[in-house]
Design an enzyme around this catalytic site. Structure first.
Site, mmCIF file in Angstrom:
data_model
loop_
_atom_site.group_PDB
_atom_site.id
_atom_site.type_symbol
_atom_site.label_atom_id
_atom_site.label_comp_id
_atom_site.label_asym_id
_atom_site.label_seq_id
_atom_site.Cartn_x
_atom_site.Cartn_y
_atom_site.Cartn_z
ATOM 1 N N ASP A 1 -49.643 -25.337 -19.928
ATOM 2 C CA ASP A 1 -48.892 -24.770 -21.047
ATOM 3 C C ASP A 1 -49.346 -23.367 -21.426
ATOM 4 O OD1 ASP A 1 -47.492 -27.249 -21.328
ATOM 5 O OD2 ASP A 1 -49.281 -28.043 -22.305
ATOM 6 N N GLU A 2 -49.814 -22.605 -20.451
ATOM 7 C CA GLU A 2 -50.314 -21.259 -20.733
ATOM 8 C C GLU A 2 -49.183 -20.244 -20.885
ATOM 9 O OE1 GLU A 2 -51.081 -22.928 -17.947
ATOM 10 O OE2 GLU A 2 -53.247 -23.345 -17.930
ATOM 11 N N LYS B 1 -46.810 -20.052 -18.201
ATOM 12 C CA LYS B 1 -46.560 -19.658 -16.801
ATOM 13 C C LYS B 1 -45.087 -19.312 -16.585
ATOM 14 C CE LYS B 1 -48.389 -23.550 -15.321
ATOM 15 N NZ LYS B 1 -49.189 -24.016 -16.476
ATOM 16 N N ALA B 2 -44.208 -20.128 -17.179
ATOM 17 C CA ALA B 2 -42.776 -19.945 -16.925
ATOM 18 C C ALA B 2 -42.304 -18.574 -17.382
ATOM 19 C CB ALA B 2 -41.976 -21.038 -17.611
ATOM 20 N N ALA C 1 -43.632 -29.673 -24.188
ATOM 21 C CA ALA C 1 -42.232 -29.519 -23.773
ATOM 22 C C ALA C 1 -41.719 -30.771 -23.076
ATOM 23 C CB ALA C 1 -42.082 -28.315 -22.852
ATOM 24 N N GLY D 1 -43.694 -29.017 -18.024
ATOM 25 C CA GLY D 1 -42.644 -28.592 -18.941
ATOM 26 C C GLY D 1 -42.711 -27.087 -19.051
ATOM 27 N N HIS D 2 -41.785 -26.407 -18.407
ATOM 28 C CA HIS D 2 -41.793 -24.946 -18.388
ATOM 29 C C HIS D 2 -40.607 -24.425 -19.197
ATOM 30 C CE1 HIS D 2 -44.244 -24.973 -14.383
ATOM 31 N NE2 HIS D 2 -44.964 -25.273 -15.430
ATOM 32 N N GLN E 1 -49.241 -27.347 -14.600
ATOM 33 C CA GLN E 1 -50.501 -27.713 -15.263
ATOM 34 C C GLN E 1 -51.493 -26.543 -15.149
ATOM 35 O OE1 GLN E 1 -49.344 -30.435 -12.821
ATOM 36 N NE2 GLN E 1 -47.959 -30.914 -14.474
HETATM 37 P P1 IMP Z 1 -50.178 -36.876 -15.760
HETATM 38 O O1 IMP Z 1 -50.102 -35.591 -15.010
HETATM 39 O O2 IMP Z 1 -48.873 -37.272 -16.407
HETATM 40 O O3 IMP Z 1 -50.796 -37.989 -14.968
HETATM 41 O O4 IMP Z 1 -51.172 -36.642 -17.002
HETATM 42 C C1 IMP Z 1 -52.545 -36.367 -16.825
HETATM 43 C C2 IMP Z 1 -53.034 -35.337 -17.809
HETATM 44 O O5 IMP Z 1 -52.419 -34.082 -17.531
HETATM 45 C C3 IMP Z 1 -52.684 -35.630 -19.276
HETATM 46 O O6 IMP Z 1 -53.726 -35.111 -20.080
HETATM 47 C C4 IMP Z 1 -51.425 -34.831 -19.510
HETATM 48 O O7 IMP Z 1 -51.228 -34.514 -20.876
HETATM 49 C C5 IMP Z 1 -51.757 -33.608 -18.698
HETATM 50 N N1 IMP Z 1 -50.557 -32.874 -18.245
HETATM 51 C C6 IMP Z 1 -49.712 -33.217 -17.250
HETATM 52 N N2 IMP Z 1 -48.753 -32.288 -17.100
HETATM 53 C C7 IMP Z 1 -49.003 -31.339 -18.016
HETATM 54 C C8 IMP Z 1 -48.371 -30.096 -18.327
HETATM 55 O O8 IMP Z 1 -47.391 -29.660 -17.717
HETATM 56 N N3 IMP Z 1 -48.932 -29.373 -19.341
HETATM 57 C C9 IMP Z 1 -50.038 -29.794 -19.994
HETATM 58 N N4 IMP Z 1 -50.664 -30.939 -19.732
HETATM 59 C C10 IMP Z 1 -50.152 -31.702 -18.745
HETATM 60 MG MG MG Z 2 -45.823 -26.859 -20.180
#
Ligand code: IMP
Ligand code: MG
Length: 421
Positions: free
Chosen positions: A13-14, A16-17, A298, A40-41, A223
Protein backbone atom coordinates in the site's frame (compact mmCIF):
# COMPACT_ATOMS: atom_id res chain seq x y z
CA UNK A 1 15.08 -3.22 -24.73
CA UNK A 2 15.06 -2.74 -20.98
CA UNK A 3 12.92 -3.48 -17.98
CA UNK A 4 12.10 -1.37 -14.95
CA UNK A 5 10.77 -2.72 -11.70
CA UNK A 6 8.47 -0.98 -9.25
CA UNK A 7 8.55 -2.71 -5.89
CA UNK A 8 7.01 -1.99 -2.49
CA UNK A 9 9.67 -0.98 0.04
CA UNK A 10 7.40 -1.25 3.10
CA UNK A 11 4.42 -3.48 3.97
CA UNK A 12 2.40 -2.82 0.83
CA UNK A 13 0.00 0.00 0.00
CA UNK A 14 2.90 2.38 -0.62
CA UNK A 15 1.16 3.95 -3.60
CA UNK A 16 2.75 1.73 -6.25
CA UNK A 17 -0.24 2.07 -8.56
CA UNK A 18 0.02 5.84 -8.69
CA UNK A 19 3.72 5.65 -9.57
CA UNK A 20 3.16 2.84 -12.09
CA UNK A 21 0.37 4.84 -13.66
CA UNK A 22 2.67 7.84 -13.84
CA UNK A 23 5.42 5.79 -15.55
CA UNK A 24 3.08 3.81 -17.81
CA UNK A 25 2.97 6.35 -20.62
CA UNK A 26 6.44 5.48 -21.88
CA UNK A 27 6.12 1.72 -21.36
CA UNK A 28 5.02 -0.93 -23.88
CA UNK A 29 4.29 -3.84 -21.56
CA UNK A 30 3.42 -4.06 -17.86
CA UNK A 31 3.78 -7.32 -15.96
CA UNK A 32 2.38 -8.52 -12.64
CA UNK A 33 4.72 -11.21 -11.33
CA UNK A 34 3.42 -12.41 -7.95
CA UNK A 35 0.51 -12.35 -5.56
CA UNK A 36 -3.08 -12.31 -6.69
CA UNK A 37 -6.35 -10.63 -5.90
CA UNK A 38 -5.05 -9.89 -2.38
CA UNK A 39 -3.54 -6.70 -3.81
CA UNK A 40 -5.48 -3.47 -4.01
CA UNK A 41 -4.07 -0.84 -6.34
CA UNK A 42 -6.01 2.41 -6.49
CA UNK A 43 -5.62 4.87 -9.36
CA UNK A 44 -7.34 8.21 -9.69
CA UNK A 45 -7.71 9.63 -13.21
CA UNK A 46 -9.66 12.87 -13.21
CA UNK A 47 -12.81 12.07 -11.22
CA UNK A 48 -12.63 8.36 -12.07
CA UNK A 49 -11.42 5.95 -9.41
CA UNK A 50 -10.15 2.51 -10.37
CA UNK A 51 -9.24 -0.24 -7.93
CA UNK A 52 -7.20 -3.07 -9.38
CA UNK A 53 -6.61 -6.37 -7.62
CA UNK A 54 -5.22 -8.57 -10.36
CA UNK A 55 -4.92 -6.67 -13.60
CA UNK A 56 -1.93 -4.31 -13.91
CA UNK A 57 -3.08 -0.74 -13.51
CA UNK A 58 -1.29 0.17 -16.76
CA UNK A 59 -4.35 -1.16 -18.60
CA UNK A 60 -5.68 2.41 -18.35
CA UNK A 61 -3.16 3.48 -20.99
CA UNK A 62 -4.72 2.69 -24.36
CA UNK A 63 -1.61 1.19 -25.94
CA UNK A 64 -0.10 -0.73 -23.05
CA UNK A 65 -0.10 -4.52 -23.10
CA UNK A 66 -0.64 -5.98 -19.64
CA UNK A 67 0.76 -9.37 -18.76
CA UNK A 68 -0.14 -11.60 -15.84
CA UNK A 69 3.03 -13.58 -15.27
CA UNK A 70 3.59 -17.14 -14.15
CA UNK A 71 4.31 -16.07 -10.55
CA UNK A 72 0.76 -14.80 -10.04
CA UNK A 73 -2.00 -16.93 -8.55
CA UNK A 74 -5.05 -16.25 -10.66
CA UNK A 75 -8.56 -16.15 -9.27
CA UNK A 76 -10.88 -16.74 -12.27
CA UNK A 77 -13.85 -15.02 -10.62
CA UNK A 78 -11.86 -11.96 -9.56
CA UNK A 79 -10.28 -11.80 -13.01
CA UNK A 80 -13.57 -11.83 -14.91
CA UNK A 81 -15.15 -9.34 -12.48
CA UNK A 82 -12.29 -6.93 -13.05
CA UNK A 83 -12.30 -7.37 -16.83
CA UNK A 84 -16.09 -6.84 -16.96
CA UNK A 85 -15.83 -3.70 -14.86
CA UNK A 86 -13.16 -2.27 -17.17
CA UNK A 87 -15.12 -3.20 -20.32
CA UNK A 88 -18.23 -1.52 -18.88
CA UNK A 89 -16.10 1.61 -18.54
CA UNK A 90 -15.05 1.37 -22.20
CA UNK A 91 -11.57 0.00 -21.60
CA UNK A 92 -10.77 -2.78 -24.07
CA UNK A 93 -9.05 -4.90 -21.42
CA UNK A 94 -9.29 -8.26 -23.18
CA UNK A 95 -7.60 -6.86 -26.29
CA UNK A 96 -4.51 -5.95 -24.30
CA UNK A 97 -4.22 -8.66 -21.68
CA UNK A 98 -1.87 -11.63 -21.88
CA UNK A 99 -2.05 -14.48 -19.41
CA UNK A 100 0.74 -16.90 -18.60
CA UNK A 101 -0.04 -20.55 -19.24
CA UNK A 102 1.97 -21.35 -16.09
CA UNK A 103 -0.13 -19.25 -13.70
CA UNK A 104 -1.64 -21.24 -10.88
CA UNK A 105 -5.39 -20.99 -10.42
CA UNK A 106 -7.14 -20.16 -7.18
CA UNK A 107 -9.93 -22.66 -6.67
CA UNK A 108 -12.91 -22.35 -4.29
CA UNK A 109 -11.29 -24.67 -1.75
CA UNK A 110 -8.30 -22.37 -1.45
CA UNK A 111 -10.47 -19.54 -0.18
CA UNK A 112 -12.45 -21.88 2.08
CA UNK A 113 -9.29 -23.19 3.70
CA UNK A 114 -7.69 -19.72 4.01
CA UNK A 115 -10.74 -18.34 5.82
CA UNK A 116 -11.10 -21.45 7.97
CA UNK A 117 -7.44 -21.47 9.05
CA UNK A 118 -7.51 -17.80 9.96
CA UNK A 119 -10.60 -18.26 12.13
CA UNK A 120 -9.19 -21.37 13.78
CA UNK A 121 -5.88 -19.62 14.56
CA UNK A 122 -7.67 -17.06 16.75
CA UNK A 123 -5.10 -14.76 18.36
CA UNK A 124 -2.34 -16.33 16.26
CA UNK A 125 -3.92 -15.47 12.93
CA UNK A 126 -1.86 -13.82 10.17
CA UNK A 127 -4.59 -11.40 9.17
CA UNK A 128 -4.70 -12.59 5.55
CA UNK A 129 -7.06 -11.15 2.95
CA UNK A 130 -8.80 -14.59 2.86
CA UNK A 131 -8.41 -14.67 -0.91
CA UNK A 132 -6.85 -18.15 -0.80
CA UNK A 133 -3.44 -16.85 -1.84
CA UNK A 134 -1.30 -18.79 0.63
CA UNK A 135 -3.20 -22.04 0.17
CA UNK A 136 -2.87 -21.82 -3.62
CA UNK A 137 0.89 -21.23 -3.36
CA UNK A 138 1.14 -24.12 -0.89
CA UNK A 139 -0.57 -26.40 -3.44
CA UNK A 140 1.82 -25.15 -6.10
CA UNK A 141 4.73 -26.31 -3.95
CA UNK A 142 2.91 -29.56 -3.07
CA UNK A 143 2.57 -30.16 -6.82
CA UNK A 144 -1.22 -30.40 -6.63
CA UNK A 145 -1.92 -27.05 -8.30
CA UNK A 146 -3.97 -26.42 -11.42
CA UNK A 147 -2.46 -24.09 -13.99
CA UNK A 148 -3.95 -21.94 -16.71
CA UNK A 149 -2.37 -24.23 -19.29
CA UNK A 150 -4.28 -27.19 -17.84
CA UNK A 151 -7.54 -25.43 -18.63
CA UNK A 152 -6.75 -25.61 -22.33
CA UNK A 153 -5.62 -29.20 -22.26
CA UNK A 154 -7.67 -32.29 -23.11
CA UNK A 155 -6.39 -33.67 -19.81
CA UNK A 156 -8.21 -31.02 -17.73
CA UNK A 157 -10.84 -33.40 -16.36
CA UNK A 158 -8.23 -36.00 -15.41
CA UNK A 159 -6.00 -33.42 -13.71
CA UNK A 160 -8.93 -31.84 -11.88
CA UNK A 161 -10.14 -35.21 -10.61
CA UNK A 162 -6.74 -35.89 -9.10
CA UNK A 163 -6.62 -32.46 -7.45
CA UNK A 164 -10.18 -32.42 -6.17
CA UNK A 165 -9.73 -35.88 -4.69
CA UNK A 166 -6.61 -34.79 -2.83
CA UNK A 167 -8.18 -31.54 -1.64
CA UNK A 168 -11.42 -33.21 -0.57
CA UNK A 169 -9.48 -35.55 1.69
CA UNK A 170 -7.95 -32.46 3.27
CA UNK A 171 -11.22 -30.55 3.50
CA UNK A 172 -12.93 -33.45 5.20
CA UNK A 173 -10.26 -34.93 7.42
CA UNK A 174 -8.22 -31.88 8.31
CA UNK A 175 -10.73 -29.06 8.39
CA UNK A 176 -14.12 -30.71 8.64
CA UNK A 177 -15.31 -28.56 5.73
CA UNK A 178 -17.79 -29.54 2.99
CA UNK A 179 -16.24 -31.34 0.03
CA UNK A 180 -16.05 -29.76 -3.41
CA UNK A 181 -18.11 -31.28 -6.23
CA UNK A 182 -16.17 -31.89 -9.38
CA UNK A 183 -18.89 -31.44 -12.04
CA UNK A 184 -19.87 -27.80 -11.38
CA UNK A 185 -16.21 -26.89 -10.87
CA UNK A 186 -15.25 -28.55 -14.16
CA UNK A 187 -18.07 -26.69 -15.88
CA UNK A 188 -17.08 -23.31 -14.42
CA UNK A 189 -13.45 -23.83 -15.35
CA UNK A 190 -14.35 -24.93 -18.87
CA UNK A 191 -16.40 -21.77 -19.32
CA UNK A 192 -13.53 -19.69 -18.00
CA UNK A 193 -11.16 -21.48 -20.40
CA UNK A 194 -13.35 -20.43 -23.34
CA UNK A 195 -13.19 -16.81 -22.24
CA UNK A 196 -9.44 -16.65 -21.85
CA UNK A 197 -8.11 -19.06 -24.45
CA UNK A 198 -7.28 -16.27 -26.88
CA UNK A 199 -4.97 -14.46 -24.47
CA UNK A 200 -2.94 -17.34 -23.01
CA UNK A 201 0.75 -17.47 -23.87
CA UNK A 202 4.12 -18.71 -22.75
CA UNK A 203 4.79 -15.27 -21.27
CA UNK A 204 8.50 -15.77 -20.55
CA UNK A 205 9.07 -16.52 -24.22
CA UNK A 206 6.82 -13.66 -25.26
CA UNK A 207 8.37 -11.06 -22.93
CA UNK A 208 11.98 -11.89 -23.73
CA UNK A 209 11.06 -11.74 -27.41
CA UNK A 210 9.45 -8.31 -27.02
CA UNK A 211 12.46 -7.04 -25.05
CA UNK A 212 14.81 -8.33 -27.74
CA UNK A 213 12.72 -6.40 -30.30
CA UNK A 214 13.37 -3.17 -28.40
CA UNK A 215 10.20 -2.93 -26.32
CA UNK A 216 10.16 -1.52 -22.78
CA UNK A 217 8.75 -3.49 -19.88
CA UNK A 218 7.63 -2.44 -16.43
CA UNK A 219 7.39 -5.07 -13.74
CA UNK A 220 4.66 -4.25 -11.24
CA UNK A 221 5.14 -5.57 -7.72
CA UNK A 222 2.29 -6.18 -5.32
CA UNK A 223 2.47 -6.03 -1.50
CA UNK A 224 5.93 -5.02 -0.26
CA UNK A 225 9.36 -6.09 0.99
CA UNK A 226 8.13 -6.41 4.59
CA UNK A 227 5.57 -8.97 3.37
CA UNK A 228 8.05 -11.03 1.30
CA UNK A 229 7.97 -14.72 2.23
CA UNK A 230 11.77 -14.74 2.77
CA UNK A 231 12.68 -11.15 3.59
CA UNK A 232 9.56 -10.02 5.39
CA UNK A 233 8.41 -10.39 8.97
CA UNK A 234 7.73 -14.14 8.80
CA UNK A 235 5.21 -15.63 9.58
CA UNK A 236 3.27 -12.37 9.18
CA UNK A 237 3.90 -12.19 5.45
CA UNK A 238 2.27 -13.02 2.17
CA UNK A 239 3.17 -16.27 0.38
CA UNK A 240 5.35 -15.04 -2.46
CA UNK A 241 8.63 -13.25 -3.11
CA UNK A 242 7.47 -9.69 -3.57
CA UNK A 243 11.05 -8.50 -4.12
CA UNK A 244 13.38 -8.29 -7.13
CA UNK A 245 14.18 -12.02 -7.17
CA UNK A 246 10.45 -12.73 -7.34
CA UNK A 247 10.10 -10.34 -10.26
CA UNK A 248 12.59 -12.36 -12.29
CA UNK A 249 11.20 -15.78 -11.30
CA UNK A 250 7.58 -14.66 -11.63
CA UNK A 251 7.94 -13.11 -15.08
CA UNK A 252 10.63 -15.24 -16.69
CA UNK A 253 12.42 -12.14 -17.98
CA UNK A 254 16.18 -12.44 -18.20
CA UNK A 255 17.67 -10.44 -15.31
CA UNK A 256 20.06 -8.84 -17.79
CA UNK A 257 17.22 -6.66 -19.05
CA UNK A 258 16.50 -5.17 -15.62
CA UNK A 259 18.10 -1.73 -15.48
CA UNK A 260 16.14 0.12 -12.81
CA UNK A 261 14.51 -0.89 -9.53
CA UNK A 262 12.33 1.76 -7.95
CA UNK A 263 11.25 1.21 -4.37
CA UNK A 264 8.00 2.84 -3.38
CA UNK A 265 7.72 4.21 0.12
CA UNK A 266 5.24 6.44 1.86
CA UNK A 267 6.67 9.42 3.76
CA UNK A 268 5.40 7.47 6.79
CA UNK A 269 4.58 3.75 7.23
CA UNK A 270 1.43 1.61 7.16
CA UNK A 271 0.66 -2.06 7.56
CA UNK A 272 -2.53 -4.15 7.27
CA UNK A 273 -2.88 -7.44 9.11
CA UNK A 274 -0.89 -8.76 12.05
CA UNK A 275 2.84 -8.69 12.72
CA UNK A 276 5.54 -6.45 14.20
CA UNK A 277 5.61 -2.74 13.31
CA UNK A 278 8.29 -0.88 15.28
CA UNK A 279 7.29 2.72 14.47
CA UNK A 280 3.55 2.11 14.91
CA UNK A 281 1.46 4.85 16.51
CA UNK A 282 -1.35 4.26 18.98
CA UNK A 283 -4.34 6.12 20.29
CA UNK A 284 -5.00 9.68 19.19
CA UNK A 285 -1.83 9.94 17.12
CA UNK A 286 -2.80 6.78 15.27
CA UNK A 287 -6.31 8.06 14.58
CA UNK A 288 -4.96 11.36 13.33
CA UNK A 289 -2.52 9.90 10.80
CA UNK A 290 -5.00 7.25 9.59
CA UNK A 291 -7.60 9.91 8.98
CA UNK A 292 -5.20 12.31 7.26
CA UNK A 293 -3.93 9.55 4.97
CA UNK A 294 -7.33 7.83 4.48
CA UNK A 295 -5.62 4.62 5.45
CA UNK A 296 -8.20 1.91 4.86
CA UNK A 297 -7.46 -1.26 2.85
CA UNK A 298 -8.50 -1.21 -0.83
CA UNK A 299 -9.20 -4.96 -0.83
CA UNK A 300 -10.68 -5.63 2.60
CA UNK A 301 -11.63 -2.15 3.83
CA UNK A 302 -9.74 -2.82 7.07
CA UNK A 303 -8.27 0.22 8.85
CA UNK A 304 -4.52 0.23 8.22
CA UNK A 305 -2.08 0.44 11.09
CA UNK A 306 0.00 3.61 10.80
CA UNK A 307 3.36 4.90 12.04
CA UNK A 308 6.39 7.03 11.29
CA UNK A 309 8.92 6.46 8.51
CA UNK A 310 11.19 3.52 9.34
CA UNK A 311 14.73 3.93 8.02
CA UNK A 312 15.92 0.37 8.75
CA UNK A 313 13.00 -1.09 6.81
CA UNK A 314 13.95 0.99 3.77
CA UNK A 315 17.65 0.18 4.08
CA UNK A 316 16.67 -3.50 4.17
CA UNK A 317 14.45 -3.02 1.11
CA UNK A 318 17.30 -1.28 -0.65
CA UNK A 319 19.70 -4.17 -0.01
CA UNK A 320 17.29 -6.95 -0.85
CA UNK A 321 15.91 -5.36 -4.00
CA UNK A 322 18.96 -3.49 -5.23
CA UNK A 323 16.99 -0.25 -5.32
CA UNK A 324 18.28 2.33 -7.77
CA UNK A 325 15.89 4.95 -6.42
CA UNK A 326 12.89 5.67 -4.28
CA UNK A 327 9.53 7.17 -5.10
CA UNK A 328 8.30 8.90 -1.96
CA UNK A 329 4.52 9.03 -1.78
CA UNK A 330 1.85 10.77 0.30
CA UNK A 331 4.20 13.35 1.78
CA UNK A 332 1.31 15.85 1.58
CA UNK A 333 -0.40 13.83 4.32
CA UNK A 334 2.18 15.16 6.80
CA UNK A 335 1.59 18.83 5.94
CA UNK A 336 -0.42 19.71 9.07
CA UNK A 337 2.13 18.42 11.61
CA UNK A 338 4.12 20.76 13.88
CA UNK A 339 6.73 18.06 14.25
CA UNK A 340 7.43 14.90 12.30
CA UNK A 341 9.31 11.91 13.62
CA UNK A 342 11.65 9.59 11.75
CA UNK A 343 12.42 6.10 13.03
CA UNK A 344 16.13 6.58 12.33
CA UNK A 345 17.44 3.28 13.69
CA UNK A 346 16.90 0.31 16.00
CA UNK A 347 18.31 -0.71 19.36
CA UNK A 348 18.22 -4.24 20.66
CA UNK A 349 18.91 -4.76 24.39
CA UNK A 350 20.25 -1.21 24.54
CA UNK A 351 22.74 -1.68 21.66
CA UNK A 352 22.26 -0.05 18.26
CA UNK A 353 21.87 -2.62 15.48
CA UNK A 354 22.51 -1.83 11.83
CA UNK A 355 20.04 -4.27 10.36
CA UNK A 356 16.43 -5.23 9.94
CA UNK A 357 16.36 -8.45 11.96
CA UNK A 358 15.01 -11.60 10.26
CA UNK A 359 13.44 -12.66 13.54
CA UNK A 360 12.60 -10.71 16.66
CA UNK A 361 11.60 -7.40 15.10
CA UNK A 362 9.05 -7.28 17.95
CA UNK A 363 11.91 -6.71 20.38
CA UNK A 364 13.62 -3.69 18.84
CA UNK A 365 13.43 -0.22 20.31
CA UNK A 366 13.25 2.64 17.81
CA UNK A 367 15.66 5.58 17.89
CA UNK A 368 13.66 8.62 16.79
CA UNK A 369 14.70 11.90 15.27
CA UNK A 370 12.25 14.80 15.36
CA UNK A 371 12.03 17.22 12.46
CA UNK A 372 10.08 20.47 12.22
CA UNK A 373 6.92 20.32 10.07
CA UNK A 374 6.24 22.68 7.15
CA UNK A 375 2.58 23.48 7.89
CA UNK A 376 1.86 24.50 4.30
CA UNK A 377 -0.25 22.92 1.57
CA UNK A 378 2.25 21.33 -0.84
CA UNK A 379 -0.20 19.66 -3.23
CA UNK A 380 0.48 22.31 -5.89
CA UNK A 381 4.25 21.74 -5.86
CA UNK A 382 5.53 20.47 -9.23
CA UNK A 383 9.26 20.85 -8.75
CA UNK A 384 11.58 20.42 -5.80
CA UNK A 385 12.05 24.17 -5.36
CA UNK A 386 8.27 24.56 -4.88
CA UNK A 387 8.52 22.64 -1.61
CA UNK A 388 8.93 24.66 1.61
CA UNK A 389 12.42 24.48 3.20
CA UNK A 390 11.31 22.31 6.16
CA UNK A 391 9.82 19.78 3.72
CA UNK A 392 13.01 19.69 1.70
CA UNK A 393 15.02 19.20 4.88
CA UNK A 394 12.78 16.24 5.75
CA UNK A 395 13.29 14.71 2.29
CA UNK A 396 17.07 15.33 2.43
CA UNK A 397 17.28 13.65 5.82
CA UNK A 398 15.47 10.56 4.51
CA UNK A 399 17.96 10.32 1.64
CA UNK A 400 20.89 10.75 4.03
CA UNK A 401 19.64 8.05 6.39
CA UNK A 402 18.46 5.50 3.81
CA UNK A 403 21.33 6.16 1.38
CA UNK A 404 18.95 5.77 -1.55
CA UNK A 405 18.26 8.68 -3.91
CA UNK A 406 14.69 9.90 -4.15
CA UNK A 407 13.66 10.03 -7.80
CA UNK A 408 10.04 11.04 -7.49
CA UNK A 409 7.85 12.67 -4.86
CA UNK A 410 4.09 12.33 -4.90
CA UNK A 411 2.17 15.23 -3.33
CA UNK A 412 -1.36 14.01 -4.05
CA UNK A 413 -3.37 11.17 -5.57
CA UNK A 414 -3.74 12.73 -9.03
CA UNK A 415 -1.43 11.90 -11.94
CA UNK A 416 -0.21 15.50 -12.14
CA UNK A 417 0.48 15.82 -8.41
CA UNK A 418 4.00 14.53 -8.87
CA UNK A 419 7.52 15.97 -8.65
CA UNK A 420 10.20 14.28 -10.73
CA UNK A 421 13.75 14.78 -9.52
P1 IMP B 1 -2.44 -12.87 2.16
O1 IMP B 1 -1.52 -12.30 1.13
O2 IMP B 1 -3.90 -12.62 1.86
O3 IMP B 1 -2.15 -14.30 2.49
O4 IMP B 1 -2.18 -12.06 3.52
C1 IMP B 1 -0.95 -12.13 4.21
C2 IMP B 1 -0.55 -10.78 4.77
O5 IMP B 1 -0.26 -9.89 3.69
C3 IMP B 1 -1.64 -10.08 5.59
O6 IMP B 1 -1.00 -9.32 6.59
C4 IMP B 1 -2.29 -9.15 4.59
O7 IMP B 1 -2.92 -8.04 5.22
C5 IMP B 1 -1.07 -8.72 3.82
N1 IMP B 1 -1.39 -8.27 2.45
C6 IMP B 1 -1.71 -9.03 1.38
N2 IMP B 1 -1.90 -8.27 0.29
C7 IMP B 1 -1.68 -7.00 0.68
C8 IMP B 1 -1.69 -5.76 -0.02
O8 IMP B 1 -1.92 -5.66 -1.23
N3 IMP B 1 -1.40 -4.65 0.72
C9 IMP B 1 -1.10 -4.72 2.03
N4 IMP B 1 -1.07 -5.86 2.72
C10 IMP B 1 -1.35 -6.99 2.05
MG1 MG C 1 -2.87 -1.77 -1.78
Amino acid sequence: MSAKLVVGAQWGDEGKAKVIDFLSGEINLIVRYQGGANAGHTVLVGDQKYIFHLIPSGILYPKTICVIGNGVVLDPVAFITEVDDLMSRNIDAMERLVLSDACHLILPMHQMIDAHRETAAGGKKIGTTKRGIGICYADKMMRVGLRVGDLLSHRLRERLEHIVEAKNRELKNLYNLPEVKIDPLFEDLSKFAQKIKGIVKNTSLYLNGELARGKTVLLEGAQGTGLDIDYGTYPYVTSSNTTTGGAIAGSGISFQYLKEVIGISKAYTTRVGEGPFPTELHGEEEERLRKLGSEFGATTGRPRRVGWFDVELIRHASRVNGLTGIALTKIDVLSSYDQIKIGAGYKLKGEKIDAFPSTGLEDVEVIYETMPGWKTDISKARKLSDLPPACRTYVDRLVELTEVPIKLISVGAGREETIVL
